[in-house]
Structures are given as structure tokens and as C-alpha cells.
Scaffold this motif. Structure first.
Motif, PDB file in Angstrom:
ATOM      1  N   VAL A 265       0.839  -1.200   0.000  1.00 13.77           N
ATOM      2  CA  VAL A 265       0.000   0.000   0.000  1.00 13.77           C
ATOM      3  C   VAL A 265       0.876   1.254   0.000  1.00 13.77           C
ATOM      4  O   VAL A 265       1.985   1.268   0.548  1.00 13.77           O
ATOM      5  N   ARG A 266       0.380   2.303  -0.636  1.00 12.83           N
ATOM      6  CA  ARG A 266       1.134   3.563  -0.687  1.00 12.83           C
ATOM      7  C   ARG A 266       1.071   4.286   0.652  1.00 12.83           C
ATOM      8  O   ARG A 266       0.249   3.955   1.522  1.00 12.83           O
ATOM      9  N   ARG A 267       1.915   5.289   0.809  1.00 15.41           N
ATOM     10  CA  ARG A 267       1.825   6.147   1.994  1.00 15.41           C
ATOM     11  C   ARG A 267       0.463   6.837   2.017  1.00 15.41           C
ATOM     12  O   ARG A 267      -0.001   7.338   0.997  1.00 15.41           O
ATOM     13  N   GLY A 268      -0.137   6.849   3.175  1.00 16.24           N
ATOM     14  CA  GLY A 268      -1.457   7.452   3.303  1.00 16.24           C
ATOM     15  C   GLY A 268      -2.582   6.564   2.815  1.00 16.24           C
ATOM     16  O   GLY A 268      -3.739   7.001   2.780  1.00 16.24           O
ATOM     17  N   GLY A 269      -2.267   5.332   2.428  1.00 21.49           N
ATOM     18  CA  GLY A 269      -3.284   4.421   1.923  1.00 21.49           C
ATOM     19  C   GLY A 269      -3.995   3.671   3.045  1.00 21.49           C
ATOM     20  O   GLY A 269      -3.814   3.959   4.238  1.00 21.49           O
ATOM     21  N   LYS A 270      -4.808   2.688   2.639  1.00 19.61           N
ATOM     22  CA  LYS A 270      -5.596   1.922   3.598  1.00 19.61           C
ATOM     23  C   LYS A 270      -5.307   0.433   3.450  1.00 19.61           C
ATOM     24  O   LYS A 270      -5.217  -0.075   2.336  1.00 19.61           O
ATOM     25  N   VAL A 271      -5.208  -0.243   4.582  1.00 21.67           N
ATOM     26  CA  VAL A 271      -5.176  -1.705   4.630  1.00 21.67           C
ATOM     27  C   VAL A 271      -6.442  -2.162   5.338  1.00 21.67           C
ATOM     28  O   VAL A 271      -6.776  -1.652   6.411  1.00 21.67           O
ATOM     29  N   VAL A 272      -7.152  -3.094   4.715  1.00 21.38           N
ATOM     30  CA  VAL A 272      -8.407  -3.591   5.287  1.00 21.38           C
ATOM     31  C   VAL A 272      -8.242  -5.068   5.621  1.00 21.38           C
ATOM     32  O   VAL A 272      -7.906  -5.880   4.761  1.00 21.38           O
ATOM     33  N   GLN A 273      -8.472  -5.411   6.874  1.00 15.80           N
ATOM     34  CA  GLN A 273      -8.432  -6.807   7.300  1.00 15.80           C
ATOM     35  C   GLN A 273      -9.813  -7.412   7.097  1.00 15.80           C
ATOM     36  O   GLN A 273     -10.766  -7.088   7.799  1.00 15.80           O
ATOM     37  N   VAL A 274      -9.921  -8.293   6.116  1.00 18.22           N
ATOM     38  CA  VAL A 274     -11.171  -9.003   5.839  1.00 18.22           C
ATOM     39  C   VAL A 274     -11.091 -10.437   6.344  1.00 18.22           C
ATOM     40  O   VAL A 274     -12.033 -10.967   6.931  1.00 18.22           O
ATOM     41  N   GLY A 275      -9.941 -11.085   6.134  1.00 16.42           N
ATOM     42  CA  GLY A 275      -9.746 -12.445   6.640  1.00 16.42           C
ATOM     43  C   GLY A 275      -9.639 -12.448   8.156  1.00 16.42           C
ATOM     44  O   GLY A 275      -9.098 -11.519   8.762  1.00 16.42           O
ATOM     45  N   LEU A 276     -10.166 -13.501   8.773  1.00 16.51           N
ATOM     46  CA  LEU A 276     -10.133 -13.612  10.229  1.00 16.51           C
ATOM     47  C   LEU A 276      -8.863 -14.339  10.672  1.00 16.51           C
ATOM     48  O   LEU A 276      -8.584 -15.444  10.221  1.00 16.51           O
ATOM     49  N   HIS A 277      -8.116 -13.708  11.562  1.00 18.18           N
ATOM     50  CA  HIS A 277      -6.864 -14.276  12.053  1.00 18.18           C
ATOM     51  C   HIS A 277      -7.134 -15.169  13.267  1.00 18.18           C
ATOM     52  O   HIS A 277      -7.734 -14.735  14.235  1.00 18.18           O
ATOM     53  N   MET A 278      -6.665 -16.418  13.193  1.00 15.82           N
ATOM     54  CA  MET A 278      -6.894 -17.370  14.270  1.00 15.82           C
ATOM     55  C   MET A 278      -5.831 -17.276  15.367  1.00 15.82           C
ATOM     56  O   MET A 278      -5.960 -17.885  16.421  1.00 15.82           O
ATOM     57  N   LYS A 279      -4.769 -16.507  15.108  1.00 19.64           N
ATOM     58  CA  LYS A 279      -3.742 -16.314  16.135  1.00 19.64           C
ATOM     59  C   LYS A 279      -3.133 -14.933  15.959  1.00 19.64           C
ATOM     60  O   LYS A 279      -3.268 -14.316  14.897  1.00 19.64           O
ATOM     61  N   PRO A 280      -2.446 -14.405  16.979  1.00 17.62           N
ATOM     62  CA  PRO A 280      -1.863 -13.064  16.876  1.00 17.62           C
ATOM     63  C   PRO A 280      -0.849 -12.976  15.744  1.00 17.62           C
ATOM     64  O   PRO A 280      -0.172 -13.949  15.409  1.00 17.62           O
ATOM     65  N   ALA A 281      -0.759 -11.782  15.160  1.00 16.04           N
ATOM     66  CA  ALA A 281       0.178 -11.532  14.065  1.00 16.04           C
ATOM     67  C   ALA A 281       1.249 -10.543  14.522  1.00 16.04           C
ATOM     68  O   ALA A 281       0.951  -9.561  15.209  1.00 16.04           O
ATOM     69  N   SER A 282       2.495 -10.815  14.129  1.00 19.14           N
ATOM     70  CA  SER A 282       3.581  -9.863  14.380  1.00 19.14           C
ATOM     71  C   SER A 282       3.629  -8.859  13.232  1.00 19.14           C
ATOM     72  O   SER A 282       3.608  -9.240  12.057  1.00 19.14           O
ATOM     73  N   ILE A 283       3.687  -7.581  13.581  1.00 12.37           N
ATOM     74  CA  ILE A 283       3.668  -6.525  12.565  1.00 12.37           C
ATOM     75  C   ILE A 283       4.833  -5.571  12.786  1.00 12.37           C
ATOM     76  O   ILE A 283       5.432  -5.530  13.853  1.00 12.37           O
ATOM     77  N   ASP A 284       5.142  -4.799  11.752  1.00 17.72           N
ATOM     78  CA  ASP A 284       6.170  -3.765  11.834  1.00 17.72           C
ATOM     79  C   ASP A 284       5.452  -2.436  12.071  1.00 17.72           C
ATOM     80  O   ASP A 284       5.129  -1.710  11.128  1.00 17.72           O
ATOM     81  N   ALA A 285       5.218  -2.128  13.337  1.00 16.79           N
ATOM     82  CA  ALA A 285       4.442  -0.940  13.674  1.00 16.79           C
ATOM     83  C   ALA A 285       5.126   0.344  13.208  1.00 16.79           C
ATOM     84  O   ALA A 285       4.463   1.331  12.866  1.00 16.79           O
ATOM     85  N   MET A 286       6.459   0.345  13.177  1.00 18.31           N
ATOM     86  CA  MET A 286       7.174   1.525  12.714  1.00 18.31           C
ATOM     87  C   MET A 286       6.902   1.772  11.230  1.00 18.31           C
ATOM     88  O   MET A 286       6.746   2.927  10.810  1.00 18.31           O
ATOM     89  N   LEU A 287       6.812   0.692  10.453  1.00 17.04           N
ATOM     90  CA  LEU A 287       6.488   0.848   9.036  1.00 17.04           C
ATOM     91  C   LEU A 287       5.091   1.417   8.866  1.00 17.04           C
ATOM     92  O   LEU A 287       4.861   2.279   8.012  1.00 17.04           O
ATOM     93  N   TRP A 288       4.142   0.947   9.695  1.00 15.84           N
ATOM     94  CA  TRP A 288       2.787   1.507   9.640  1.00 15.84           C
ATOM     95  C   TRP A 288       2.840   3.018   9.864  1.00 15.84           C
ATOM     96  O   TRP A 288       2.164   3.781   9.171  1.00 15.84           O
ATOM     97  N   ALA A 289       3.650   3.425  10.848  1.00 16.82           N
ATOM     98  CA  ALA A 289       3.750   4.852  11.172  1.00 16.82           C
ATOM     99  C   ALA A 289       4.429   5.621  10.047  1.00 16.82           C
ATOM    100  O   ALA A 289       3.967   6.695   9.638  1.00 16.82           O
ATOM    101  N   LEU A 290       5.545   5.098   9.538  1.00 18.00           N
ATOM    102  CA  LEU A 290       6.273   5.793   8.475  1.00 18.00           C
ATOM    103  C   LEU A 290       5.415   5.986   7.229  1.00 18.00           C
ATOM    104  O   LEU A 290       5.511   7.011   6.545  1.00 18.00           O
ATOM    105  N   LYS A 291       4.550   5.008   6.957  1.00 14.17           N
ATOM    106  CA  LYS A 291       3.699   5.097   5.778  1.00 14.17           C
ATOM    107  C   LYS A 291       2.401   5.852   6.063  1.00 14.17           C
ATOM    108  O   LYS A 291       1.637   6.146   5.145  1.00 14.17           O
TER     109      LYS A 291
END
Length: 355
Positions: A265-291
């Protein structure tokens, strides 16, 4: 009557069960289900349940296992309670399966799908669509136009999941979109995104059969094998100034898929979670912020979407029937239904069951 019932993991049986009492409550509808889809939730129950089917009486409906399955179905009305006026015997309906209080915090605001007491026909209600008859609350019986086929009417429920993701992503005319996962919901999300006006749709899917099917559904889609190339790289190659897509929809429910969407996704874009996650996911929160992205999580759908979807289907704008890859009799529901859909090398997306 014949019914498909969930008892436990790997224990789904076609059984004779008592038919519903014809003495309906004032707000109930008796229906005869036709085509009924096997949903991903049904598959999860079959693999590892009980998960959402109730082992103890459901807090709102009192339902317990064994559970008649089926919440994606078309039906014909056979009888109505004294307070039901929007449908009559002989009418065709698409089941809107969410059942919840009308008078709790969310019910008073029309956000019925958010109630913590919500139940679902075919999962936590006495009846389901994989049976010869079922009783529904009146508000679950949604009439469909003559121009909507039985197969299409059975597909309104999963299409509602997909359309909710498209709506939350604010996809519109000219949007560039990545969809991660080409299962039934991913395929329907392609159809809904195209109907909303998306000009570029990229689909990331490792299964070659699903990649083939998705290109048959929409030949203009750009299909990516994530094993061979990064979907984010493709998204940047195909967008202006290599910025990435406006919206990325995660339709798998896996950590790697979510992070693929964030990458694409581009900077300022949107990510939509449609699929249901059965366990916790590790994410790069800094990347979310930078974008500076927005992340939208979805649960089911607003129940008021049925007439809108039926209208789009009737107008030929939403060809949901393209996702159907098989039709079987209820007697074959395990071998030719559940097991076929769980086959990693299988060629099915959506299988409809006839009782």
C-alpha cells in the motif's frame, strides 16, 4: 427431515431430525432452503471445532450442538407469523443470518453485527440452511428480485463480507487495489472492487488453480504468485511514481498476508483486514507509522446491505455466481464438499449444497 449437522471436529453427519413446529411465533418465518454454500467458518468448525458452534446453550438463542449447518442460502417461504408482512408464502428469500438483540447498546444504533450476544443461523441457532426446512426471525428473511437467480441469492451473504471490506477501504472510481488471497472471499472482493470502480486490481495467491480461476472471473486482474515475486514490488511497478496501491485488502487471515498488504500500500493508503486471524500476528508498527496508513478491521457486515447487493446483482453489476465451482447433494457433503474444499491441490472455491 434430512439435515447436515455438526457434532464435533471431523464429525459432520447427514441425519434425520424432527421438522420445525409449524406453529410459528408472531415474528418468525418458516422456509424451505435451496442452494446453501459451505463457508470458511464451516470449514474451521470441521477442522478444529467446536469454535463458534455452542457446546453450552448460546447466551441469546439457547442453541447447542449438534448444530444444523448452513448460513449462506436461498429459500422459499412456506409460512409466516402474524406480525410478518414483508414476505409471504411462495416468496424467494436470501437468508441474512445474523441474529442479535434489537434493544442492547448496538441494537439501538442499528449495529446489530457488533452485539456481544450475536448468534448466526447455521452456527448458533436451532436451524440452518443445510436442511429441508428452517425457521428464521422475520428480519433474516430478505426478499430477492426475480432477476436474481437462486445461485446468486445464495451468494449474497459471502458477498456482503467482501463488500464491507471494499466499503471500509473507500474503494471508488479509479482506485488501485491489491487483494491478498483468492479464496471465495478474495474472489468476491475482486468482483466488488471492480463494481465499485477500481481501475487496477492485483491479486496475490500462491495456489495455481485459484490464480487460474480468478483470471477467468476477471481477465483484467493482475495475478501474482507470491512464492515467485513480491506483490509489493508488482504494486509499485504498476502505480504512478511507484508509490503502491491505494488500498490493500487482506483476505487470508495470516500474518504474512497482512504484512504483504502493508508493504504494497502507498503512503497514506488503507489496509483492510477481511480475513479472520486465528492467532496473533507480528507486525512492523514503525512501518505503519512511516507510511501513515489507516488499518481497518472488519467483522461480518452491516445487515442492511442485502437490498443493495440484490440490486447490484439484478442489474448485472455483481456477477457473484462466477465464484461457484461445484454443486453437490447433501449426502455427499463431507467427501465432495468439506474434503474437496480442504484439498490443497483442489480446484474449488465455492461449493453449493442441495438438501
Amino acid at each position: 427431515m434430512r439435515a447436515v449437522r455438526f457434532h464435533n471436529a471431523k464429525d459432520i453427519r447427514v441425519e434425520e431430525v424432527p421438522a420445525p413446529d409449524s406453529n410459528l411465533a408472531a415474528d418468525e418465518v418458516l422456509v424451505r432452503p435451496g442452494a446453501c454454500g459451505i463457508c470458511g467458518t464451516d470449514l474451521h468448525e470441521y477442522i478444529a471445532g467446536p469454535i463458534v458452534t455452542p457446546e453450552t446453550p448460546h447466551v441469546f438463542t439457547g442453541a447447542t450442538n449438534p448444530q444444523i449447518l448452513g448460513h449462506e442460502f436461498v429459500a422459499v417461504v412456506e409460512a409466516v407469523g402474524s406480525n410478518v408482512s414483508h414476505v409471504k408464502p411462495g416468496d424467494r428469500i436470501s437468508a441474512q443470518p445474523l441474529i442479535s438483540p434489537r434493544d442492547d447498546y448496538f441494537g439501538r444504533r442499528g449495529q446489530y453485527h457488533l452485539s456481544d450476544k450475536m448468534a448466526c443461523v447455521g452456527l448458533s441457532w436451532a436451524w440452518g440452511g443445510m436442511a429441508e426446512q428452517a425457521v428464521l426471525p422475520g428480519y433474516c428473511a430478505q426478499p430477492v428480485p426475480d432477476a436474481v437467480s437462486d445461485d446468486q441469492a445464495a451468494m449474497i451473504e459471502p458477498a456482503a463480507v467482501a463488500m464491507y471490506g471494499v466499503d471500509r477501504g473507500q474503494i471508488g472510481a479509479g482506485s488501485t487495489v491489491l487483494i491478498s488471497g483468492a479464496g471465495p472471499i478474495g474472489a468476491l472482493t475482486v468482483i466488488c472492487a471492480r463494481a465499485a470502480g477500481a481501475s487496477l486490481i492485483i491479486v496475490s495467491e500462491p495456489n495455481p488453480n485459484r490464480r487460474r480461476i480468478i483470471q477467468q472471473i476477471d481477465p483484467a486482474v493482475i495475478v501474482v504468485d507470491p512464492v515467485a515475486e513480491k506483490a509489493g514490488d508488482v504494486a509499485r511497478d504498476l502505480t504512478e511514481d511507484h508509490v503502491g496501491v491505494d488500498v490493500a485488502l487482506e483476505c487470508v487471515g495470516l500474518e504474512v498476508s497482512l504484512n504483504t498488504c502493508v508493504d504494497a500500500v502507498r503512503r497514506g493508503g488503507k489496509v483492510v483486514q477481511v480475513g479472520l486471524h486465528m492467532k496473533p500476528a507480528s507486525i512492523d508498527a514503525m512501518l505503519w507509522a512511516l507510511k501513515d496508513i489507516s488499518v481497518e478491521a472488519t467483522w461480518c457486515y452491516p445487515t442492511y446491505v442485502w437490498p443493495r447487493l440484490a440490486g447490484l446483482i439484478a442489474a448485472g453489476k455483481l456477477p457473484v455466481e462466477k465464484v461457484i465451482t461445484g454443486r453437490i447433494d447433501a449426502d455427499d457433503v463431507v467427501a465432495k464438499g468439506f474434503e474437496a474444499l480442504l484439498d490443497p491441490g483442489g480446484e474449488h472455491l465455492k461449493i453449493l449444497v442441495e438438501t
